[in-house]
Write a protein that holds these residues in place. Sequence first.
Motif, PDB file in Angstrom:
ATOM      1  N   THR B 171      36.441  43.232  77.529  1.00 15.40           N
ATOM      2  CA  THR B 171      36.133  41.931  76.936  1.00 15.40           C
ATOM      3  C   THR B 171      34.917  41.321  77.630  1.00 15.40           C
ATOM      4  OG1 THR B 171      38.501  41.667  76.639  1.00 15.40           O
ATOM      5  CG2 THR B 171      37.157  39.728  76.254  1.00 15.40           C
ATOM      6  N   LEU B 172      34.876  41.435  78.951  1.00 11.76           N
ATOM      7  CA  LEU B 172      33.732  40.916  79.698  1.00 11.76           C
ATOM      8  C   LEU B 172      32.443  41.646  79.306  1.00 11.76           C
ATOM      9  CD1 LEU B 172      32.469  39.248  82.012  1.00 11.76           C
ATOM     10  CD2 LEU B 172      33.129  41.071  83.563  1.00 11.76           C
ATOM     11  N   LEU B 173      32.535  42.972  79.202  1.00 19.86           N
ATOM     12  CA  LEU B 173      31.345  43.746  78.842  1.00 19.86           C
ATOM     13  C   LEU B 173      30.844  43.351  77.455  1.00 19.86           C
ATOM     14  CD1 LEU B 173      32.320  47.298  80.180  1.00 19.86           C
ATOM     15  CD2 LEU B 173      30.740  45.674  81.213  1.00 19.86           C
ATOM     16  N   ARG B 174      31.802  43.074  76.545  1.00 13.86           N
ATOM     17  CA  ARG B 174      31.404  42.653  75.202  1.00 13.86           C
ATOM     18  C   ARG B 174      30.654  41.316  75.275  1.00 13.86           C
ATOM     19  NH1 ARG B 174      36.125  41.770  70.915  1.00 13.86           N
ATOM     20  NH2 ARG B 174      36.668  40.190  72.428  1.00 13.86           N
ATOM     21  N   GLU B 175      31.155  40.401  76.109  1.00 15.06           N
ATOM     22  CA  GLU B 175      30.487  39.109  76.283  1.00 15.06           C
ATOM     23  C   GLU B 175      29.075  39.296  76.850  1.00 15.06           C
ATOM     24  OE1 GLU B 175      31.552  35.881  75.663  1.00 15.06           O
ATOM     25  OE2 GLU B 175      33.175  36.889  74.550  1.00 15.06           O
ATOM     26  N   TRP B 176      28.881  40.332  77.629  1.00 15.73           N
ATOM     27  CA  TRP B 176      27.596  40.604  78.272  1.00 15.73           C
ATOM     28  C   TRP B 176      26.690  41.435  77.365  1.00 15.73           C
ATOM     29  CZ3 TRP B 176      27.045  37.832  82.565  1.00 15.73           C
ATOM     30  CH2 TRP B 176      25.945  38.057  83.396  1.00 15.73           C
ATOM     31  N   ASP B 177      27.125  41.657  76.129  1.00 16.96           N
ATOM     32  CA  ASP B 177      26.368  42.432  75.135  1.00 16.96           C
ATOM     33  C   ASP B 177      26.088  43.868  75.561  1.00 16.96           C
ATOM     34  OD1 ASP B 177      26.237  40.495  73.179  1.00 16.96           O
ATOM     35  OD2 ASP B 177      24.558  39.495  74.182  1.00 16.96           O
ATOM     36  N   VAL B 178      27.045  44.473  76.252  1.00 16.93           N
ATOM     37  CA  VAL B 178      26.901  45.884  76.608  1.00 16.93           C
ATOM     38  C   VAL B 178      27.309  46.715  75.400  1.00 16.93           C
ATOM     39  CG1 VAL B 178      27.781  47.702  78.130  1.00 16.93           C
ATOM     40  CG2 VAL B 178      27.413  45.404  79.025  1.00 16.93           C
ATOM     41  N   ASP B 179      26.634  47.835  75.186  1.00 21.04           N
ATOM     42  CA  ASP B 179      26.982  48.719  74.078  1.00 21.04           C
ATOM     43  C   ASP B 179      28.277  49.464  74.430  1.00 21.04           C
ATOM     44  OD1 ASP B 179      27.257  50.438  72.028  1.00 21.04           O
ATOM     45  OD2 ASP B 179      25.342  51.487  72.334  1.00 21.04           O
ATOM     46  N   LEU B 180      29.395  48.954  73.906  1.00 23.12           N
ATOM     47  CA  LEU B 180      30.704  49.486  74.322  1.00 23.12           C
ATOM     48  C   LEU B 180      30.923  50.931  73.908  1.00 23.12           C
ATOM     49  CD1 LEU B 180      33.140  46.512  73.738  1.00 23.12           C
ATOM     50  CD2 LEU B 180      32.333  47.439  75.895  1.00 23.12           C
ATOM     51  N   SER B 181      30.256  51.367  72.821  1.00 25.84           N
ATOM     52  CA  SER B 181      30.504  52.727  72.366  1.00 25.84           C
ATOM     53  C   SER B 181      29.932  53.759  73.351  1.00 25.84           C
ATOM     54  CB  SER B 181      29.919  52.937  70.976  1.00 25.84           C
ATOM     55  OG  SER B 181      28.535  52.696  71.022  1.00 25.84           O
ATOM     56  N   GLU B 182      29.006  53.296  74.237  1.00 23.85           N
ATOM     57  CA  GLU B 182      28.399  54.217  75.195  1.00 23.85           C
ATOM     58  C   GLU B 182      29.120  54.241  76.538  1.00 23.85           C
ATOM     59  OE1 GLU B 182      25.543  56.191  75.029  1.00 23.85           O
ATOM     60  OE2 GLU B 182      25.779  55.900  72.872  1.00 23.85           O
ATOM     61  N   VAL B 183      29.909  53.195  76.789  1.00 21.41           N
ATOM     62  CA  VAL B 183      30.512  53.054  78.112  1.00 21.41           C
ATOM     63  C   VAL B 183      31.518  54.174  78.369  1.00 21.41           C
ATOM     64  CG1 VAL B 183      32.014  51.590  79.506  1.00 21.41           C
ATOM     65  CG2 VAL B 183      30.185  50.576  78.179  1.00 21.41           C
ATOM     66  N   GLN B 184      31.483  54.711  79.600  1.00 20.28           N
ATOM     67  CA  GLN B 184      32.366  55.809  79.974  1.00 20.28           C
ATOM     68  C   GLN B 184      33.613  55.257  80.658  1.00 20.28           C
ATOM     69  OE1 GLN B 184      31.542  59.274  79.908  1.00 20.28           O
ATOM     70  NE2 GLN B 184      32.403  60.193  81.735  1.00 20.28           N
ATOM     71  N   MET B 185      34.679  55.059  79.872  1.00 24.29           N
ATOM     72  CA  MET B 185      35.921  54.568  80.471  1.00 24.29           C
ATOM     73  C   MET B 185      36.935  55.697  80.515  1.00 24.29           C
ATOM     74  SD  MET B 185      36.216  50.684  79.015  1.00 24.29           S
ATOM     75  CE  MET B 185      37.289  50.026  80.270  1.00 24.29           C
TER      76      MET B 185
END
Lengths: 499, 324
Positions: B171-185
């Motif tokens: 949720t925080l990353l989304r608020e920071w406009d990070v491209d979530l589809s690229e994030v390695q979780m």
Amino acid sequence: MDVIVQAAALLADPYVILVMVAASIYGLAVGSVPGLTATMAVALIIPITFFMDPIPALAAVMSLSAMAIFAGDLPGALLRIPGTPASAAYADEAYAMTRKGQAGLALGVGLVCSSIGGLVGAVVLIAAAPWLARIALQFSSYEKFWLACLGLLAAIAVSQRSWMKGFLSLLLGLTIAQIGLDPVSGLMRFTFGFSDLAGGLGFIPVLIGFFAVPELLRYALGRGPTPTVKSQPARRLFSGVGRELVRQRGGIARGSVIGTVIGSIPGAGADIAAYVSYAVARRLSPRRDRFGTGVPDGIASASAANNSSIGGALVPATVFGIPGDSLTAIIIGVLFLKGLNPGPTVFLVNPELITAVFLAFLLANVMIVPFGFAAIAGFQYVLRVPRSVLMPVILGFCMVGAFAVENTVFAILTMAAMGLVAFVLEENDYPLAPAILGLVIGPMLEENLLLSLTRARGNLFAFVERPVSMGLAIVVIGLCLVPLALFLARRLRHSDGRS
Amino acid sequence: MSITRVTAIACGLGAASVLALAPAGAQAEWPERPVTIIVPAGAGGGTDATGRLLALGLEEQFGQPFNVVNQGQGGGVVGFTSITTAEPDGYTLGVIYNFAHYRPMGQGDFDVDDMTPIAQYNFDPAGFNVPSDSQWETISQALDDIKADPGAYNIACGGGCGGSWPIALATLLREWDVDLSEVQMISGQGAAAALQEMVAGGFDVVPSSVPEAGPLIESGLVDGLAVFGTERLEAFPDIPTLQEETGLDLELGAWRGLVGPAGLPDDIAAQLSAAMEEIYNSEAFQTAMTSRGFGLRWRDAEDFETFMLSEQDSVRQLISTLGF
């Protein structure tokens, strides 16, 4: 040294000793019922510890867990129903001894070795916890992957007659372990839409089904060998225990060390420690050909290992608050509750309190011996109950145990279904211990493999880039290749001779 | 059903001894027999510990045993299914936690409508943990770096990636406009295991509750860069809040509450809500929660329902973006 004296003074309180005795009796009672685990015994006692001071509360938890883990050996040896997964590695061996009329020897050796293993674990804990914890913490998913592979190799040691059948049994265990939520992506596997299967087949119901149900079925079909137990006075019951212990001193020492080391690595635990040390004992024993027919070598080493691993597991738990298994997770909870927050500062701020907790663990492992001997002497009478009465009662206990641990009726069905599978397997000479091993190690192997691959983005060399992982890889691959090379060499020499 | 009876005895062993100490309360029509509280988590974890505390309090209030039954299989799916499909007669209740991810991830078939909310009693803000040798000194640096190259960092989910901590971080990353589809979780078996893996060099970030990372922070192996709450935690005064560091006014983390199955009779729900409020405000409960590092938060039945519904919407949207 001062700290240890102060800690001992904290324990030398009649109230504390009384609490420990009561907790020990409770632990023996719960641990000896198949399916009721040490973890469950501890979880149930937590609300009572709310009303106690920190030292008696933690002393109670320590003596309870040590006692319950040992008590798991009792039904394992006498009825072939291991009380805890950690006893499954040698339940067959101990039961074979019981059938030869050596129940007292099997349990006596197991008891003293449990105590010695526990003492070694406790001493290491008191002497070197902060130091050992730093090393244990460096085990990443690569090292744990190789460690899991090492555990799988132990399957060959616990398959008594045919290693090929042992291997198939191992694969069966690994397959069962895949049912349920995939540990990495969280997808459902083999659940066929049943939410009951989302958590996989419960470990304890499978364990009970595998070991207890075939025994019941064989009795019902009139083909079970009946263990012979002569009523013996306590002294005669345990004759030969002392001699056997002296003979096994090397195995006991090895088991204790293996247990402490494996136990201190978060994610490994008593079960894997017991299997690995059983395998090592078999490899190094002069009597290895007779393993499975009732020799105490494996029992000695593996009992020492599963008790010393508790001491090992407390290392990362107290120093960094990282639980090695569900039992230590509960102990961490009690530490928090009593204001002894795990962490390096607990050794600086309250060294006498945490040392008193460790000493309580040490004392509990000493107390195992008299309590255990009394329990064994009493428990042997169970075998003199007529089988036609005993067997239905055992079935009742098995169902209660399976239900109690999972709290679903589905668990009882799992137990029954797995029991039928195990019966068919045993009728065809497939060993069961490798399947249990697969069930224990499967999730650890899969999780660490997938985690490592994701992290390394598919680069396989990452598995051997770290010094420890490289070392473990060499051991694992060596253990696989050396017997193969020897086999081929022998084959080659053979054909040379003929030509 | 002798099985049920014997098991009730086994399960009630601990509870019974406590019950002996509890004064017998006034006998209303409900409950006239023991009540089961399903905890969709294993014995010994945080949800189990707080559930047992509640059971203790409810026993005192109603004079009947409240037995905790652990059903942690399948990451809680089995327990949640039992709670939501139970008979709504007041004899089966459940202690629940963030669950909005199960349905969009195809793991469970239940949502807020399948429950009767009673009260929320706990909230723990997520913490942002990095190894102490990390290149990041503040969370803003970390967020900017992740935004610049989302795929370059290994972020642990702790448990499954739909859990409370990874969802808070996502949720925080989304608020920071990070491209979530690229994030390695990367998922795993619990926050404690992930923290250990991070110290061994495996992860760049592990979100978890702050007390869980506490011992590692104290020993200097891990740095806590921010706590996702409105104020700093009493036990960790050095860890700044998200608002201080980034200006974002977000409150993200894990919560726990008591519910019944949908259709619980109003009078029973009302009695339970009143009892919960009394327990929540008792000193014994407050001390027991605080001493184990659990945060306290009260929401009555109505607020609790509104809160769960809004979380449900937010999480569903998030999971479809993350592509789990």
